[in-house]
Design a protein around this motif. Structure first.
Motif: not given
Length: 234
Positions: A86-104
């Motif tokens: 559900i949660t959209s990926p988050a660009p952090i800069g310098d090519g980094r991408v943070f992803i997050s979610g539920e269901y463990g």
């Protein structure tokens, strides 16, 4: 997602993952094949290695980068799993991408690089210290702030550094449930998903500091995103 003269949308159908439509006519400019099935994430625009691309979660929690002008899938990372992205990926800069979610699923940080026109993605870390079921994290001055709640998670609001180290979390005081989040002028706006109370606090890695609150909405499951336009919060 508006881009130039197109609207980029994610049908996530059995045959089409992401598509770009002409804004005036609705004609399809480009489309990808299926990216793995249903998810509730939204496409996000970023630039990596000088190439504008759309970040999109795919079925079961993989994430891909898609060339925003051609629809070519440039890279895919599939080392993290989430049953219902559900949660959209988050660009952090310098090519980094943070992803997050539920269901463990927890969260993960990846880094995307390019060499001779070929993109690749590597995992920097995975963590179970946080996991947002609905809303993406907010990036401010090298720290991530997120509503780390879900069906089973009850972390409250949490602040982590870009290495995944927890700086603080609110737990149940206050919890925020799965309410929306928004960053403006260094301040974080969030709504308690259980009762519709709007809360304003600092984006400060040192400590959680509430600035103001007001009852705005009534009812449960107050999860819809907020928008800020010309000084008005919708």
């Amino acid at each position: 997602l508006p881009y130039g003269n197109t609207i980029i949308a994610a049908p996530c159908s059995p045959n089409v993952g992401v598509a770009a439509f002409d804004m005036a006519t609705g004609d399809i400019i480009w489309k990808t094949a299926s990216l793995g099935g249903l998810n509730y994430s939204s496409p996000v625009l970023t630039t990596i290695a000088g190439v504008e691309q759309v970040l999109m979660m795919t079925g079961k929690g993989a994430v891909s980068g898609i060339d925003v002008t051609s629809g070519k899938v440039l890279w895919t990372y599939s080392g993290w799993e989430c049953n219902i992205p559900i949660t959209s990926p988050a660009p952090i800069g310098d090519g980094r991408v943070f992803i997050s979610g539920e269901y463990g699923a927890g969260s993960a940080m990846i880094k995307v690089t390019a060499a001779d026109g070929t993109f690749s993605a590597e995992e920097l870390y995975k963590t179970q210290v946080c996991g947002s079921q609905i809303h993406p994290p907010l990036l401010q001055n090298g720290y991530l702030y997120m509503n780390s709640n879900g069906n089973s998670r009850r972390d409250g609001f949490i602040c982590i550094d870009l290495d995944g180290t927890v700086k603080w979390k609110t737990g149940d005081a206050p919890n925020f449930e799965r309410g929306p989040v928004l960053l403006a002028d260094g301040m974080i706006y969030s709504v308690n998903g259980n009762d519709g109370t709007l809360m304003l606090f600092e984006a400060n890695p040192e400590a959680f500091k509430m600035l103001a609150s007001a009852p705005i909405l009534q009812g449960k499951q107050v999860w819809a995103p907020m928008a800020l336009a010309r000084g008005h919060l919708v």
